[in-house]
Design an enzyme around this catalytic site. Sequence first.
Site, PDB file in Angstrom:
ATOM      1  N   LYS A  83       0.928  -1.238  -0.081  1.00 37.26           N
ATOM      2  CA  LYS A  83       0.124   0.118   0.209  1.00 37.26           C
ATOM      3  C   LYS A  83       0.850   1.349   0.102  1.00 37.26           C
ATOM      4  O   LYS A  83       1.920   1.432   0.762  1.00 37.26           O
ATOM      5  CB  LYS A  83      -0.734   0.131   1.284  1.00 37.26           C
TER       6      LYS A  83
HETATM    7  O1  G3P Z   1      -7.811   1.259   5.529  1.00 36.48           O
HETATM    8  C1  G3P Z   1      -8.049   2.401   5.040  1.00 36.48           C
HETATM    9  C2  G3P Z   1      -9.449   3.155   5.479  1.00 36.48           C
HETATM   10  O2  G3P Z   1     -10.714   2.107   5.187  1.00 36.48           O
HETATM   11  C3  G3P Z   1      -9.858   3.619   6.416  1.00 36.48           C
HETATM   12  O3  G3P Z   1     -11.014   3.952   7.148  1.00 36.48           O
HETATM   13  O4  G3P Z   1     -12.402   4.529   8.806  1.00 36.48           O
HETATM   14  O5  G3P Z   1     -10.135   5.261   9.096  1.00 36.48           O
HETATM   15  O6  G3P Z   1     -11.812   6.350   7.378  1.00 36.48           O
HETATM   16  P1  G3P Z   1     -11.222   4.911   8.112  1.00 36.48           P
END
Ligand code: G3P
Length: 217
Positions: A83
């Site tokens: 990533k």
């Molecule tokens: O893994 C990346 C993403 O899904 C993060 O989500 O909830 O931290 O905005 P969030």
Amino acid sequence: MLLFLDSAVSEEIKTLAETGLIDGVTTNPSLVAKSGAPFKDALKAICAAIEGPVSAEAVASDSAGLIAEGRVLAALAANIVVKLPLTVEGLKACRLLAREGVATNVTLCFSPGQALLAAKAGASYVSPFIGRLDDAGQDGVDLIRQIRAIYDAHNFQTRILAASIRHVGHVRDSALAGADCATLPPGIFRALYQHPLTELGLAAFNKDWAATGQSIL
Ligand code: G3P
């Protein structure tokens, strides 16, 4: 549509993988910090539990550092996806790692132009963060729709991985908008198969069946 778990907790991933419905896993530095586990050990355990792609994030600030970290991460297991951030340094690293045959996931995507660059850099996946866009008063699902249109019009093979999913409506709307995959926090995955009418209906069926006094076996 592929369903991934957005988690770095290997035990929880193992448990949910028993459903046979989990196609992959995504992690990020915040999830790793929250899990409290050593990063590489957790990745090895997750990669052993899941046959599909497991995203592991490189954290260096320049392309040389991202490439060096990406090579180390990719060597941990055959199903690692490196990533990389949607910055110019991340895109440079993506282009080089992709040419080396390393699978990549360009993350923190918030605009169609950024998604176009990720595809041109040869990313295997691009991760639009739809929940964070909604939080900022924009339309996250519409971003998925626009990326789908661009990728289809220009025959890009990069897969759209809907990320930052906040509720089951996001999963439904991402699927309708043409996302190839969505990565779900474990609680959202569980919420996908739960419905109060299913519970009520099952309780009524069980009561009526018991009243018949019959047995299938
Ligand atoms: O893994 C990346 C993403 O899904 C993060 O989500 O909830 O931290 O905005 P969030």
